[in-house]
Design a protein around this motif. Structure first.
Motif, PDB file in Angstrom:
ATOM      1  N   PHE A  39       0.614  -1.103   0.037  1.00 19.24           N
ATOM      2  CA  PHE A  39      -0.047  -0.070  -0.099  1.00 19.24           C
ATOM      3  C   PHE A  39       0.905   1.333   0.062  1.00 19.24           C
ATOM      4  CE2 PHE A  39      -3.741  -1.873   2.066  1.00 19.24           C
ATOM      5  CZ  PHE A  39      -4.184  -2.678   0.807  1.00 19.24           C
TER       6      PHE A  39
ATOM      7  N   GLY B  15       2.211   4.798  -3.076  1.00 20.47           N
ATOM      8  CA  GLY B  15       1.083   4.238  -3.024  1.00 20.47           C
ATOM      9  C   GLY B  15       1.201   2.935  -3.599  1.00 20.47           C
ATOM     10  N   THR B  16       0.110   2.091  -4.192  1.00 22.58           N
ATOM     11  CA  THR B  16       0.064   1.021  -4.756  1.00 22.58           C
ATOM     12  C   THR B  16       0.394   0.945  -6.164  1.00 22.58           C
ATOM     13  OG1 THR B  16      -1.796   0.337  -3.391  1.00 22.58           O
ATOM     14  CG2 THR B  16      -1.723  -1.204  -5.087  1.00 22.58           C
TER      15      THR B  16
ATOM     16  N   ARG C 210      -3.367   5.196  -9.365  1.00 23.88           N
ATOM     17  CA  ARG C 210      -3.988   5.617  -8.383  1.00 23.88           C
ATOM     18  C   ARG C 210      -3.229   6.624  -7.935  1.00 23.88           C
ATOM     19  NH1 ARG C 210      -5.958   0.024  -5.012  1.00 23.88           N
ATOM     20  NH2 ARG C 210      -6.695  -1.120  -6.843  1.00 23.88           N
ATOM     21  N   THR C 211      -2.161   6.851  -7.643  1.00 28.87           N
ATOM     22  CA  THR C 211      -1.367   8.215  -7.042  1.00 28.87           C
ATOM     23  C   THR C 211      -1.089   9.309  -8.039  1.00 28.87           C
ATOM     24  OG1 THR C 211       0.729   7.182  -7.465  1.00 28.87           O
ATOM     25  CG2 THR C 211      -0.357   6.391  -5.578  1.00 28.87           C
TER      26      THR C 211
ATOM     27  N   HIS D  62      -1.585  12.924  -7.250  1.00 33.55           N
ATOM     28  CA  HIS D  62      -1.931  13.261  -5.869  1.00 33.55           C
ATOM     29  C   HIS D  62      -0.589  13.517  -5.203  1.00 33.55           C
ATOM     30  CE1 HIS D  62      -5.886  12.343  -6.593  1.00 33.55           C
ATOM     31  NE2 HIS D  62      -5.746  11.348  -6.794  1.00 33.55           N
TER      32      HIS D  62
ATOM     33  N   ASN E  49       1.751  12.076  -0.196  1.00 31.27           N
ATOM     34  CA  ASN E  49       0.660  11.882  -0.904  1.00 31.27           C
ATOM     35  C   ASN E  49      -0.371  11.833   0.101  1.00 31.27           C
ATOM     36  OD1 ASN E  49      -1.695  11.047  -2.263  1.00 31.27           O
ATOM     37  ND2 ASN E  49      -1.068   9.073  -2.643  1.00 31.27           N
TER      38      ASN E  49
ATOM     39  N   ASP F 190      -4.144  10.006   0.237  1.00 34.98           N
ATOM     40  CA  ASP F 190      -4.372   8.659   0.758  1.00 34.98           C
ATOM     41  C   ASP F 190      -4.491   8.526   2.269  1.00 34.98           C
ATOM     42  OD1 ASP F 190      -3.950   6.214   1.819  1.00 34.98           O
ATOM     43  OD2 ASP F 190      -2.730   5.451   0.167  1.00 34.98           O
TER      44      ASP F 190
ATOM     45  N   ASP G 293      -4.675   6.627   4.766  1.00 28.90           N
ATOM     46  CA  ASP G 293      -3.903   5.752   5.709  1.00 28.90           C
ATOM     47  C   ASP G 293      -2.601   6.170   5.901  1.00 28.90           C
ATOM     48  OD1 ASP G 293      -6.037   4.157   6.435  1.00 28.90           O
ATOM     49  OD2 ASP G 293      -5.809   3.039   4.600  1.00 28.90           O
ATOM     50  N   TYR G 294      -2.035   6.965   4.927  1.00 30.30           N
ATOM     51  CA  TYR G 294      -0.497   7.260   4.746  1.00 30.30           C
ATOM     52  C   TYR G 294      -0.429   8.860   4.508  1.00 30.30           C
ATOM     53  CZ  TYR G 294      -0.406   2.245   4.322  1.00 30.30           C
ATOM     54  OH  TYR G 294      -0.622   1.182   4.337  1.00 30.30           O
TER      55      TYR G 294
END
Length: 518
Positions: A69, A172-173, A177-178, A181, A197, A200, A202-203
């Motif tokens: 992740f 990120g993954t 997705r990133t 961002h 980032n 996201d 969670d991070y």
């Protein structure tokens, strides 16, 4: 031209024409011409907070917190081209010749030697009387990848070189997705680029950093500008031309840090490079200050390698089969901890998750060399049990998100590993450790699994009671008196046997009997 001497075993054990074990216990890979192993031969180098993967060609993914992740650089899963996400370029300012410290992305016909060791990988190469030795590893416990590049001039005249460190930010993954961002902040006075980032959740507090030990001659955070239109990492525009420090708003950011050095005949220069991530900007810059200088970077690499040596030297075996000794005395335990327990990643799979059965099995290897690791994981695994007695088949440690399934063998592994741990260590106090359960709705009759974040229950139990609760749940018999296989029983190829709630498992019966008797 290739150097045929590299194809001879010399002092390498188990040499196969490309690699073998040297006297220091390293796996040494010798590349010349265009030869490569059939697939990338990788080293997963990790500590509990971060890590990276290297192959004979160079460096792939680096991650922090979670190898799935929160990848700092891309994980490609490409066993054919094995593309790098990070590299170090060297350029002769007089001739314009360009090469890299690793075989990728610029592969020369002259020889390369890669050495995988416990906690590090080194690359050695010589280009036109400029010899480089690149050593990479992790800080002992901090989330920092450390590289020390030694450059030597073996010629008779001064050489002026431009060195560029390139990092392809992901955070990120995957890029889809990133992209758009990731935000970067260049700090030229500290020879550092920060990246985050915040999209996201969670991070969002993680701040990644890339830095070099020398003052900058140029930099860019724009990946498109660095690679160039229709360009590639084998011939990027950013090292052929002046780096564009003005383009910092690209939706595909990078960190390209450029320095210039002069080497007198016979002179050697050390340059350190860091890549990592921390909670918040202040902590990120603190780690940069702690390890940025080459002397401190080298000392931390030495400390990390010494810790691995101490761990791996606890037990030595000697059998009539020396190849078995090579693996059992070093590599099996090293990979169980670095790759399986801490990294939870490989060239072909990057899950970042703990498997209930998987890491409990792995922890059994540590009961002699580092029993606390096994003990801590037993307690940790017990806390991933649902109130009804079943357990999370796998989960991500940072969020707790994972799957609730019908797998039957998961229910036995906690007790089985407890038996093994206590038999070896005599530490029965682990049975009295208290951990909570987790809560999540139960599976419907037509569901094989749920992927969700469970709540932590207010209900607690000792590790012993967790194990007994799971065993009682496992003792569910079918029409033949054998335990039901549920969604699977360790042999994943048999998973469909029990999906209708009728299939039974002979293997599971053996496993259950062995565990209950102990």
């Amino acid at each position: 031209m290739s150097d045929n001497s590299l194809r001879k075993p010399g002092d390498l054990a188990c040499f196969n024409g490309i690699g073998g074990f040297n006297a220091a216990g390293e796996y040494e890979i010798r590349l010349d011409g265009e030869n490569l192993p059939p697939t990338p031969w990788t080293n997963v180098i990790a500590n509990p907070s971060a890590g990276f993967m290297s192959s004979e060609s160079g460096f792939g993914v680096t991650w922090a917190v979670n190898s799935s992740f929160f990848r700092l650089t891309p994980w490609e899963n490409d066993p054919v081209s094995d593309p790098p996400g990070e590299c170090i370029y060297l350029q002769d300012d007089e001739t314009g010749a360009l090469w890299t410290a690793t075989p990728a992305p610029i592969r020369e016909a002259t020889p390369y030697v890669a050495r995988h060791g416990a906690g590090y990988t080194t690359f050695e190469h010589t280009h036109n009387e400029i010899a480089t030795s690149l050593r990479a590893g992790m800080a002992a416990s901090d989330p920092v990848k450390i590289q020390v590049l030694s450059i030597s001039n073996s010629g008779t005249r001064q050489r002026n070189l431009t060195i560029t460190s390139y990092v392809d930010w992901l955070l990120g993954t995957d890029r889809e997705r990133t992209q758009g961002h990731v935000r970067v902040e260049a700090l030229p006075d500290r020879s550092t680029v920060l990246a985050s980032n915040t999209f996201d959740f969670d991070y969002a507090d993680q701040v990644a950093f890339s830095t070099v030990s020398e003052d900058l001659a140029g930099f860019t955070t724009n990946r498109r500008s660095f690679i160039g239109r229709n360009g590639s990492l084998a011939s990027p525009a950013g090292v052929r031309e002046q780096l564009d420090t003005n383009k910092t708003g690209d939706p595909e950011p990078c960190s390209a840090l450029q320095i210039r050095i002069s080497l007198a005949p016979g002179e050697t220069r050390d340059i350190s490079l860091l890549l990592g991530s921390a909670e918040g900007r202040e902590e990120a810059l603190s780690l940069v200050s702690r390890y940025r200088q080459p002397g401190k970077a080298r000392a931390e690499l030495d400390r990390s390698v010494a810790a691995w040596s101490k761990r791996l030297d606890t037990i030595k075996i000697r059998t009539p089969e020396p190849t078995f000794d090579l693996i059992a005395n070093r590599w099996a335990l090293y990979q169980a901890l670095s790759c399986r327990m801490w990294g939870r990643i490989a060239l072909y799979q990057s899950s970042g998750a703990y498997g209930f059965r998987d890491q409990l099995q792995d922890s059994m290897a540590f009961v002699y060399a580092e029993p606390k690791l096994a003990r801590d994981h037993i307690v940790f695994a017990a806390s991933r049990q649902f109130e009804e007695g079943d357990v999370q088949h796998w989960w991500h440690p940072d969020s707790g998100r994972g799957v609730r399934t019908r797998f039957a063998d998961d229910l036995i592994w906690l007790a089985y590993v407890l038996n093994h741990y206590i038999r070896v260590t005599d530490d029965t106090s682990v049975l009295d450790e208290v951990t909570p359960y987790v809560k999540l709705r139960q599976l419907e009759s037509d569901e094989d699994e749920i992927y969700d974040v469970p709540d932590v229950s207010t209900r607690t139990a000792t590790v012993y009671d967790h194990a007994v609760h799971a065993l009682r749940r496992a003792c569910t018999k079918g029409v033949h008196g054998l335990p039901l296989i549920g969604g699977g029983d360790w042999n994943d190829g048999m998973n469909r046997v029990g999906v209708d709630g009728k299939g039974e498992s002979v293997w599971l019966a053996w496993f259950l009997c062995t565990t209950l008797r102990e």
